[in-house]
Structure formats: structure tokens, C-alpha cells
Motif scaffolding. Structure first.
Motif, PDB file in Angstrom:
ATOM      1  N   LEU A   1      32.798  40.056  43.689  1.00  0.00           N
ATOM      2  CA  LEU A   1      33.718  38.906  43.780  1.00  0.00           C
ATOM      3  C   LEU A   1      34.532  38.972  45.073  1.00  0.00           C
ATOM      4  N   TYR A   2      34.809  40.202  45.515  1.00  0.00           N
ATOM      5  CA  TYR A   2      35.530  40.377  46.788  1.00  0.00           C
ATOM      6  C   TYR A   2      34.734  39.735  47.932  1.00  0.00           C
TER       7      TYR A   2
ATOM      8  N   VAL B   1      40.291  48.607  51.350  1.00  0.00           N
ATOM      9  CA  VAL B   1      41.456  47.916  50.767  1.00  0.00           C
ATOM     10  C   VAL B   1      41.068  46.494  50.379  1.00  0.00           C
ATOM     11  N   GLY B   2      41.800  45.963  49.414  1.00  0.00           N
ATOM     12  CA  GLY B   2      41.514  44.602  48.958  1.00  0.00           C
ATOM     13  C   GLY B   2      42.165  43.563  49.865  1.00  0.00           C
ATOM     14  N   ILE B   3      41.784  42.319  49.660  1.00  0.00           N
ATOM     15  CA  ILE B   3      42.414  41.216  50.389  1.00  0.00           C
ATOM     16  C   ILE B   3      43.815  41.011  49.818  1.00  0.00           C
ATOM     17  N   ASP B   4      44.800  40.785  50.672  1.00  0.00           N
ATOM     18  CA  ASP B   4      46.189  40.591  50.245  1.00  0.00           C
ATOM     19  C   ASP B   4      46.654  41.793  49.415  1.00  0.00           C
ATOM     20  N   ASN B   5      46.134  42.975  49.778  1.00  0.00           N
ATOM     21  CA  ASN B   5      46.485  44.221  49.087  1.00  0.00           C
ATOM     22  C   ASN B   5      46.242  44.206  47.591  1.00  0.00           C
ATOM     23  N   ARG B   6      45.278  43.444  47.151  1.00  0.00           N
ATOM     24  CA  ARG B   6      44.973  43.378  45.717  1.00  0.00           C
ATOM     25  C   ARG B   6      44.167  44.607  45.310  1.00  0.00           C
ATOM     26  N   PRO B   7      44.277  45.028  44.038  1.00  0.00           N
ATOM     27  CA  PRO B   7      43.531  46.223  43.603  1.00  0.00           C
ATOM     28  C   PRO B   7      42.029  45.952  43.524  1.00  0.00           C
ATOM     29  N   GLY B   8      41.253  47.025  43.425  1.00  0.00           N
ATOM     30  CA  GLY B   8      39.784  46.949  43.467  1.00  0.00           C
ATOM     31  C   GLY B   8      39.179  46.034  42.416  1.00  0.00           C
TER      32      GLY B   8
END
Ligand code: BYC
Length: 482
Positions: A142-143, A466-473
Motif C-alpha cells: 500500500l505504501y 521510513v514511512g511517508i509523513d512519518n507513518r508507521p510500517g
């Protein structure tokens, strides 16, 4: 007029160019809008128009605070007209108008040239959306799916950016060109997109990452050159587009890096030492490094064609007219007019590839392409560092500029990736060693299984650091069943 940093989102067409007070252009853009939405619905990401996508929208053109993240259905994305702030007292940095104040209107004598450049730039943007429209269905996570859609909506916005310039500055012929931008289609036999690479297929995610690494990087170089333009609205438009372009290249670079990483780790874990033992590596469910090299050869050579001929009077005229400059023009230490300068160009001389000095003015495309090659080479070295860290014995490399070319000096000859000229028969028998073959394509296609659960990644690619907008995995970047 004072600069507008913040974008007005109360308007139907968000903008920082005071559209409400520009009735003529507002009406023209409102007239174009439905055709754009029809195009997006027909040619935008297939199967995901109803999904909620965690997208970034520009709310300000201030470099410090311009992003806002939220779940958006793509057809509801707020495509807007955003120009970077104007620089006080900016003067023209090159060409025969060097040192004069920049133009706020199109000079009559350069009108056709500027329009052509805007149309070519505009044509590439929807083309890439068309090329990538089926990829959502095989996203490795989904990332990655979210990143693809972010790129797609921004390419849509880049089309808006060029269409605004056409409507605002080119009257009736600008309006006609804006319509044509919605009519041409990538790969169409009757009305193809204007430049070669934008009519090629993007069959799988490795191609997507190669495209965003190599072809978006051509975009960066071309936008940097247009950002130097004496026509200030074009310069400001391109400057803002460059901030978005950076993310597209990030997606390409980290995408290839994550694939390389996964392949090397899988080889190590299984005790496979020979990177050229393709069957053994493929059995691990990862993409072998020689096939990655072939895709790299393909996308680099297609992207080199986008620079036009090495020696070009079009490019000389555009530079001379102060319309299209060089990469980082203002930091180059010369007279910025190139009246007497020379530049070395690789040419075919009596059947051999030689470096020949040409007037720097006609060698503008070559210079930009050299800057591009240097930029690409740095990225390739970063991939090689990833390989080195895993102790796998393999290096990726850029092929020679004479390899697999359709435009310029080498379009009528065949060369190996090492730059050795070969005859047509050798090319025909050996080209599958250097470019993705049908069976390579089939193998990669067999890996393209969608991963649609949060936190899930396909076997052939590592998760991002790292995730987009610092979102978790395990963040749900796309809510598919919205
Ligand atoms: N395919 O003097 P020449 C991006 C034509 S990517 C087909 O050699 P010139 C993005 C040329 O039009 C950046 N035709 O070349 C990335 C000319 O035809 P006419 C897009 C080609 O003009 C990813 C003739 O050959 N922006 O933003 O010096 C996703 C002789 O031309 C090609 C731009 O390209 C080709 N590859 O340079 C989304 C910037 N190459 O006019 C977006 C604007 C040449 O004689 N474009 N021809 O009929 C330009 O600056 C230049 O037009 C070019 C060509 C660099 C494209």
C-alpha cells in the motif's frame, strides 16, 4: 503585485495567481476542467478512482510548509495553479538578453518557440499517467501504491501548470494546444504523445522505478533549464514543479534500492554467490541483478533520447533567445552568451566514436545530457554501495551513450553497452543479453502480485526505511474498499 505564498483552496481551481481577478483565464480554465476530469476518469489509475488515498496536497509555495496530508479520492484531488514566488528584480541570466529584466509577457519574436517548449513539457505529464495507469493493480504494498498515486496526481497538476501558461499567454492557439494535450494518448498509433519514451509501456514496477529514476530525472534537468527562462511565469512555474519532481525521483531511487537490497539479502540467506546464476536467484522469488541491469540499460537509453540531438540549432536558438538555459545557469562561471566557447561532443567520425569540439551554443543539449549522466551515475553508485554492503560480487553500470539510441548522433548505428560498434546481425543476435527479453518480462510479470494488506510487502522488494509523513510500517496508505 505582491507575491501570494498561500494557495486559495476556497476556489474551484486552487491557485496563487489571483485567478478570481483574471476572469478571462478563469473562464478558459473552467471550460477546460471538465475535459480534464473526463481524461482523468478515462486514463487515470485504473480501478482505484474510488479508493481513499493518503495524499499530500500543496497548501503553500513556501518551501517550509507547503504540504498537507489527508485521505482523498483521486478524482477529488485539488489540482491547482501554483507558481514559486517571484524574485525581486530578477534579470535574464543568459543569452542575447542577458542582464535585462525578465519578461512578464511573451515577447512576440519568441512566441512560437516558447509555446512549443511549453507544449512538449505539458505533453509528457499526462503521458506518464497513461503509461502507469494499470500499475495500481500489482502494487507490491500500500505504501508503494500510495506513492504511485501521489506521482500520478502531481503529473496531472503539472499538466494544469502548463495549461495555465497556454491559456494565460497564448490566446486562441494556447486554448487549442490545451485541448490537444487531452486528446493525444501514450502509445496511440493515430495520435501518440510527442516524445519517444512517453509512448513506451511501463509493464511492471521495476520499470516504474526505473522510469521515475531516469525519465523523471530528465524532467528535472529540463525543468531546471526552463526555470532559468527569461519568461518569468515559465520560470516560476518550473521552480515549483521541481519541488514535486524531487519526490518522484525519491520513489525511483528508493524503489530500485529496495529491490537491489532484497535480491542481495535473499542471495546471501540462501548461500547463492553467483549473481549471474539467474535461475538460482529467480527461484528465491527476487529479481536477479543482471535483469535489473537490463532494465537500467533500457530506461537510461530511452531517457537519453529525450535530450534531442547532441548538436542542435533548436537548442542554440532557445539559449540565444534567453528562453531555455543550462542546468544551474547562474552558478556557471562564463559569459552566459557562449559566443566563442566550445564544448566537446561525442560524435561518429568515419565509423568511430570520437570527442569533437563544437560551438558550445549548438552543444547545449549535449551539455545538459552530460550533467544528467553525472547525476544518474551518482545514483548508480549508491546502488552499488547497497550491493557491496551485502558482499555480493556485482556492479551496476550505466551503458555507453551510443547504446540503443533513436535520436541524435548514434541513431543509425548499433553499439554494445560498453560502446563497441557492432553490425546489425550481431545486434539482432545479442540484444537480449543487454535489454529485457520476452522471458525476462514474463518472469518479472510473474512476481507482480498485489499486496493489499497494511504492512505487507511483496517478496522481491524490501520495506522502506521510513514511512511517508512519518507513518508507521503498517499504516493504511490506501483504503481500497472505500
Ligand atoms: N522524440 O534539435 P533537436 C518530464 C525532435 S520529461 C521525438 O534534435 P531539440 C517528465 C524535435 O522535437 C521532460 N522527437 O532537439 C518526466 C525536433 O522536431 P521539429 C520534458 C524528438 O529541439 C517523467 C527534431 O527532433 N520536457 O518532464 O534541441 C514524467 C530536432 O530536434 C525527440 C522537455 O523535454 C524525441 N526524444 O531538443 C513526467 C522540455 N528529440 O521541431 C514528466 C522541452 C528531438 O524539428 N523540450 N525530437 O519538428 C525541449 O527542450 C526540446 O524540444 C527537446 C528536443 C529536448 C525535447
Amino acid at each position: 503585485m505582491s507575491d501570494i505564498i498561500n494557495v486559495d483552496y476556497r476556489e474551484k481551481i486552487p491557485n496563487n495567481v489571483n485567478l478570481t481577478e483574471d476572469r478571462r483565464v478563469l473562464k478558459a480554465l473552467e471550460g477546460w476542467h471538465p475535459g480534464y476530469i473526463n481524461w482523468w476518469n478515462d486514463m487515470g489509475p485504473e480501478g482505484f478512482q474510488e479508493a481513499l488515498v493518503y495524499l499530500r496536497t500543496a497548501v503553500s509555495v513556501d518551501p517550509k510548509g507547503w504540504a498537507k496530508f489527508d485521505y482523498v479520492k483521486m478524482p477529488d484531488y485539488r489540482w491547482g495553479i501554483l507558481l514559486a514566488p517571484s524574485e525581486d528584480n530578477r534579470t535574464i541570466p543568459f543569452g542575447e538578453h542577458f542582464g535585462e529584466p525578465v519578461w512578464q509577457e511573451v515577447p512576440g519574436e519568441h512566441r512560437a518557440m516558447i509555446r512549443r517548449l511549453i507544449v512538449i513539457q505539458g505533453d509528457t505529464e499526462p503521458a506518464s499517467v497513461e503509461q502507469q495507469r494499470h500499475l495500481g493493480k500489482t502494487a507490491p504494498s500500500l505504501y508503494d501504491m500510495r506513492n504511485l498515486f501521489q506521482i500520478n496526481v502531481e503529473e496531472g497538476r503539472h499538466l494544469w501548470a502548463m495549461v495555465y501558461l497556454l491559456h494565460k499567454y497564448f490566446g486562441r492557439d494556447g486554448r487549442d494546444e490545451a485541448e490537444e494535450l487531452l486528446r493525444r494518448r501514450s502509445g496511440s498509433a493515430d495520435s501518440p504523445r510527442m516524445l519517444g519514451a512517453f509512448n513506451e509501456k511501463t509493464p511492471d514496477w521495476l520499470s516504474l522505478f526505473m522510469f521515475t529514476f531516469f525519465t523523471d530525472r530528465d524532467g528535472k534537468m529540463q525543468l531546471e533549464s526552463l526555470a532559468q527562462s527569461g519568461f518569468d511565469p515559465l520560470s516560476r512555474t518550473c521552480r515549483f514543479m521541481l519541488t514535486e519532481e524531487a519526490h518522484h525521483m525519491f520513489v525511483g531511487e528508493t524503489g530500485i534500492g529496495r529491490i537491489v537490497q532484497r535480491t542481495c539479502e535473499a542471495m546471501k540467506a540462501a548461500g547463492v554467490d553467483d549473481a549471474h546464476n539467474i535461475d538460482q536467484v529467480r527461484k528465491l522469488g527476487v529479481i536477479d541483478l543482471p535483469t535489473i541491469q537490463k532494465k537500467l540499460n533500457l530506461h537510461y537509453s530511452l531517457s537519453l533520447d529525450l535530450f534531442g540531438s547532441e548538436v542542435s540549432t533548436n537548442a542554440a536558438n532557445a539559449f540565444n533567445a534567453s528562453v531555455k538555459g543550462r542546468f544551474r545557469e547562474t552558478s556557471i562561471d562564463d559569459d552566459h552568451r557562449l559566443k566563442n566557447d566550445i564544448y566537446p561532443v561525442l560524435k561518429l567520425v568515419k565509423g568511430e566514436i570520437k570527442r569533437v569540439n563544437e560551438p558550445a551554443l549548438t552543444a547545449i543539449n549535449m551539455r545538459l545530457r552530460d550533467d544528467y549522466t553525472r547525476d544518474c551515475a551518482k545514483g548508480i553508485e549508491r546502488f552499488n554501495k547497497i550491493i557491496e554492503r551485502t558482499d555480493v560480487d556485482f556492479r551496476l553500470a550505466l551503458p555507453h551513450v551510443a547504446f540503443h539510441r533513436d535520436i541524435g548522433e548514434f541513431k543509425d548505428v548499433q553499439a554494445t553497452p560498453a560502446g563497441k560498434l557492432i553490425d546489425d546481425a550481431t545486434w539482432a543476435s545479442d540484444k537480449d543479453q543487454w535489454l529485457p527479453s520476452t522471458s525476462d518480462g514474463a518472469f518479472i510479470a510473474s512476481l507482480m502480485k498485489p499486496m493489499a494488506e497494511p504492512g505487507q510487502f511483496a517478496s522481491w522488494i524490501s520495506p522502506p526505511k521510513v514511512g511517508i509523513d512519518n507513518r508507521p510500517g503498517d499504516f493504511e496508505y490506501v483504503k481500497i474498499a472505500a
